[in-house]
Design an enzyme around this catalytic site. Structure first.
Site, PDB file in Angstrom:
ATOM      1  NE  ARG A 274      -1.710   6.406   2.205  1.00 40.83           N
ATOM      2  CZ  ARG A 274      -1.641   5.101   2.401  1.00 40.83           C
ATOM      3  NH1 ARG A 274      -1.627   4.266   1.383  1.00 40.83           N
ATOM      4  NH2 ARG A 274      -1.570   4.614   3.623  1.00 40.83           N
ATOM      5  CG  HIS A 278      -5.971   3.700   0.957  1.00 46.72           C
ATOM      6  ND1 HIS A 278      -5.253   3.699  -0.220  1.00 46.72           N
ATOM      7  CD2 HIS A 278      -7.188   3.169   0.671  1.00 46.72           C
ATOM      8  CE1 HIS A 278      -6.001   3.182  -1.177  1.00 46.72           C
ATOM      9  NE2 HIS A 278      -7.177   2.861  -0.667  1.00 46.72           N
ATOM     10  CE1 TYR A 287      -0.376   2.080   5.815  1.00 46.43           C
ATOM     11  CE2 TYR A 287      -2.444   1.282   6.736  1.00 46.43           C
ATOM     12  CZ  TYR A 287      -1.757   2.169   5.922  1.00 46.43           C
ATOM     13  OH  TYR A 287      -2.440   3.129   5.215  1.00 46.43           O
TER      14      TYR A 287
END
Length: 383
Positions: A274, A278, A287
């Site tokens: 990805r 998100h 993160y």
């Protein structure tokens, strides 16, 4: 009293299952390969269908532009949220292209692009994400289940539909898409278990993009791969490079045909990434580092396919320009239509919930109608 304590029992006695116990399935053929299958950049690419590769390329370019335009619409306030599939376009496009018209696609919330590639109007595919109306399209007409955000709930639905179709004698395959995070849901277990027991014509495509929002895969499972989970249910597991459009198309195509012939379900894990956050509401820098993202940009699905097509003399500057212009035309049309304010009827909240409305819904609908009438009357008096 244990077996060891029985009179006459030998000290080294080890109980064994009764003779009726036998493995139901030989596990060896169900195990995935140690490495993800690749086609592009390997000897297998030479025999790949050139027409198919060109169609995949055009759809990938269109899909990348679609993701970029939808993301821009969120920044302009035209979409409430958009979960981009940039970097995962090969999975999205291949999933749509391997299905026959009468088959069913069961997407997750990130699989808007797969629905569009299957033929759904790009605006209808985004209707839910702009907070307008219900699904935004007729699932029966397009044979695409609703795009919705609950994780993995579409998987048991896919199994039920596929099993029912087989009982009716219909030649239908359901392809159900889910992310790596969805494999941690109970619905995932229930769907795969029922599908294998019933030998339902379903293909499960797990897009392993590395993160369930901010949770890396290593904190979700200790399995060698997600494809290995298939063995516990009694179905084959396949592992494929999710950025290799030709490989994903091949693996999914084989799984769909196996299901159509009565061979039962298959679990396919596509290893991808990805690239975007998100959703537009996520800060991925909290993160993961940019260096990690850049490594995956070097394994971009469009770049991999461009390299193969160029090496085979199938893609020139004119072909690139044509694909880009067609993608831009799609984006312009999407932008124009999404910038038009929709005409909304608040009473649609109560439509298509139940065949016959419940007493509570009728009461709520009446209350809303009274409030709307009162507001309209007050506005008329103010004028």
């Amino acid at each position: 009293m244990t077996v060891q304590e029985l009179p006459g029992a030998a000290a080294d006695y080890r109980p064994t299952p009764p003779p009726a116990w036998q493995p139901r399935t030989d596990p060896a053929p169900l195990l995935p390969d140690p490495e993800p299958l690749r086609v592009l950049g390997t000897d297998a690419a030479a025999s790949a269908d050139s027409g198919l590769l060109l169609r995949l390329y055009a759809q990938l370019v269109r899909g990348r532009r679609y993701n970029a335009q939808a993301t821009a619409l969120t920044k302009q306030g035209r979409l409430a949220v958009y979960p981009s599939s940039t970097g995962q376009e090969a999975c999205e496009i291949a999933a749509a292209m391997v299905l026959e018209e009468h088959d069913w696609l069961f997407p997750s919330y990130r699989d808007t692009l797969a629905a569009v590639a299957r033929g759904l109007d790009p605006v209808e595919a985004l209707t839910l994400l702009r907070g307008d109306w219900h699904t935004g399209y007729d699932p029966r007409e397009h044979r695409i289940a609703p795009l919705c955000t609950p994780l993995a709930t579409q998987l048991p639905h896919a199994v039920g539909l596929a099993h029912a179709a087989r009982l009716r004698g219909d030649d239908v395959v359901a392809l159900a898409m889910v992310g790596d995070g969805g494999t941690s849901e109970g619905d995932f277990h229930e769907a795969l278990n029922f599908a294998a027991v019933w030998q339902a014509p379903v293909v499960f495509l797990v897009q392993n993009n590395g993160f369930a929002i901010s949770v890396p895969l290593a904190k979700q499972t200790a399995a060698p791969s997600l494809a290995h989970k298939a063995v516990g249910y009694g179905m084959p597991g396949r592992l494929v490079d999710g950025n290799d459009a030709a490989a994903v198309h091949q693996v999914l195509g084989e799984a769909v045909e196996r299901a159509r012939r009565g061979g039962g379900p298959t679990l396919v894990e596509a290893v991808t990434y990805r690239v975007d956050a998100h959703t537009n509401a996520d800060d991925a820098t909290r993160y993961r580092g940019e260096q990690e993202v850049e490594v995956w940009r070097a394994h971009d699905p469009i770049m991999l396919l461009e390299r193969e097509l160029t090496a085979r003399g199938l893609l020139d500057e004119e072909s690139r320009r044509t694909a880009t212009e067609e993608a831009e035309a799609m984006a312009a049309d999407l932008r124009e239509r999404m910038n038009a304010d929709p005409v909304l009827d608040p009473m649609d909240l109560f439509a298509h919930v139940y065949t016959e409305q419940t007493g509570q819904l009728r009461e709520q609908a009446a209350q809303l109608r009274a409030e709307l009438d009162a507001a309209a009357e007050a506005e008329g008096e103010a004028r």
